[in-house]
Design an enzyme around this catalytic site. Sequence first.
Site, short mmCIF file in Angstrom:
data_model
loop_
_atom_site.label_atom_id
_atom_site.label_comp_id
_atom_site.label_asym_id
_atom_site.label_seq_id
_atom_site.Cartn_x
_atom_site.Cartn_y
_atom_site.Cartn_z
N LYS A 198 8.96 5.33 -2.41
CA LYS A 198 7.85 4.55 -1.87
C LYS A 198 6.63 5.46 -1.84
O LYS A 198 6.61 6.47 -1.15
CB LYS A 198 8.18 4.04 -0.47
CG LYS A 198 6.99 3.29 0.14
CD LYS A 198 7.37 2.60 1.43
CE LYS A 198 6.16 1.89 2.01
NZ LYS A 198 6.47 1.27 3.32
N LYS A 250 8.54 1.29 -5.18
CA LYS A 250 7.42 0.54 -4.60
C LYS A 250 6.17 1.38 -4.56
O LYS A 250 6.27 2.54 -4.14
CB LYS A 250 7.83 0.13 -3.19
CG LYS A 250 6.72 -0.45 -2.35
CD LYS A 250 7.25 -0.74 -0.97
CE LYS A 250 6.13 -1.29 -0.11
NZ LYS A 250 6.55 -1.51 1.25
C1 PBG Z 1 5.80 -0.34 6.08
C2 PBG Z 1 5.66 -1.25 4.93
C3 PBG Z 1 4.51 -1.44 4.17
C4 PBG Z 1 4.83 -2.38 3.21
C5 PBG Z 1 6.15 -2.75 3.40
N1 PBG Z 1 6.66 -2.02 4.47
C6 PBG Z 1 3.16 -0.90 4.32
C7 PBG Z 1 2.93 0.55 4.37
O1 PBG Z 1 3.80 1.35 4.02
O2 PBG Z 1 1.84 0.91 4.75
C8 PBG Z 1 3.88 -2.85 2.17
C9 PBG Z 1 4.22 -4.12 1.49
C10 PBG Z 1 3.08 -4.71 0.76
O3 PBG Z 1 1.99 -4.11 0.65
O4 PBG Z 1 3.25 -5.83 0.26
N2 PBG Z 1 6.81 -0.70 6.95
#
Ligand code: PBG
Length: 325
Positions: A198, A250
């Site tokens: 991520k 992601k």
């Molecule tokens: C954090 C989380 C995020 C997303 C999913 N889980 C945001 C981040 O890491 O700031 C992003 C998903 C998206 O942008 O569609 N728990």
Amino acid sequence: MSQFPQSRPRRLRNTAAMRRLVAETRIDPAGLILPMFVREGITEPRPIASMPGVVQHTRDSLRRAAAEAVDAGVGGLMLFGVPAQRDAVGSAAVRQDGILNLGIADLIAEVGEQTVVMSDGCLDEFTDHGHCGVLDDRGRVDNDATLEVYADMAIAQADAGAHIIGPSGMMDGQIGVMREALDAARHQDVSLMAYTAKYASALYGPFREAVDSQLTGDRRTYQQDPGNAREALRELELDVNEGADIVMVKPASTYLDVIRDVREATHLPVAAYQVSGEYAMIEAAAANGWIERDRMIDEQLTAITRAGASMILTYYAVEVARRSR
Ligand code: PBG
């Protein structure tokens, strides 16, 4: 006369029927996962301005939308919760009456037999500082103290009925700690979808609106640096060893090489998350008449599939599932 062309690839492109027959990559609705938001204390669904067509649900509208999604043929649902009250340690995340846990139970009651219900195993929606973990006395995200909360959160979500938990916080050891906690609580059948790679991405902007995020600053001390691809394989090794059942990359469209690398390095199912900013960019350009919306959606999902993802979390899941019928 030239003896070329000796071979004619165009033969296989002559008609729509021929192109369909020889397609190497197909988008299967069964592999599409719809992310959903449920918000505490609202009586009507609330639109998310930066994600036209996506809403924060009430508990009732969540159930209805879930039933529609399952009817459309999507493969799963991923639920995020937006609580009314937040605190420093995100305590609403572990309470059985916390909005996310209530929402999981609602989904299980509504569609639990027919689809896979997943939930976000992360604290950022629940903390008043917006970080994915708890902070130490100097204001830094405290990895190991966070893991203790994640363990309780995993049990609470499994108790609520979640089939898969997806810890998105990028704490070291989160898969192992959740696996251990789940097993000790006799939840050995609950799966873990690891957010293996991520990245600290600008593409999460609209999501922060979607969950009413309190974050100031960034998440660069826990999410990965966008330039690092080999590091994703290191994260993969750890997640596999800690017991991940599914691994995820992601965002998706800006990390196609990482999806491919991960696909080649593991036998586990590989998922990719087409995030809020990827959705918002398509919607904004299409609203201006600058791109053909539906073709763009298909092209992006095709590219993500071609790179090696067999599951895609996408806010387009229902629409695409309906269209591909
Ligand atoms: C954090 C989380 C995020 C997303 C999913 N889980 C945001 C981040 O890491 O700031 C992003 C998903 C998206 O942008 O569609 N728990």
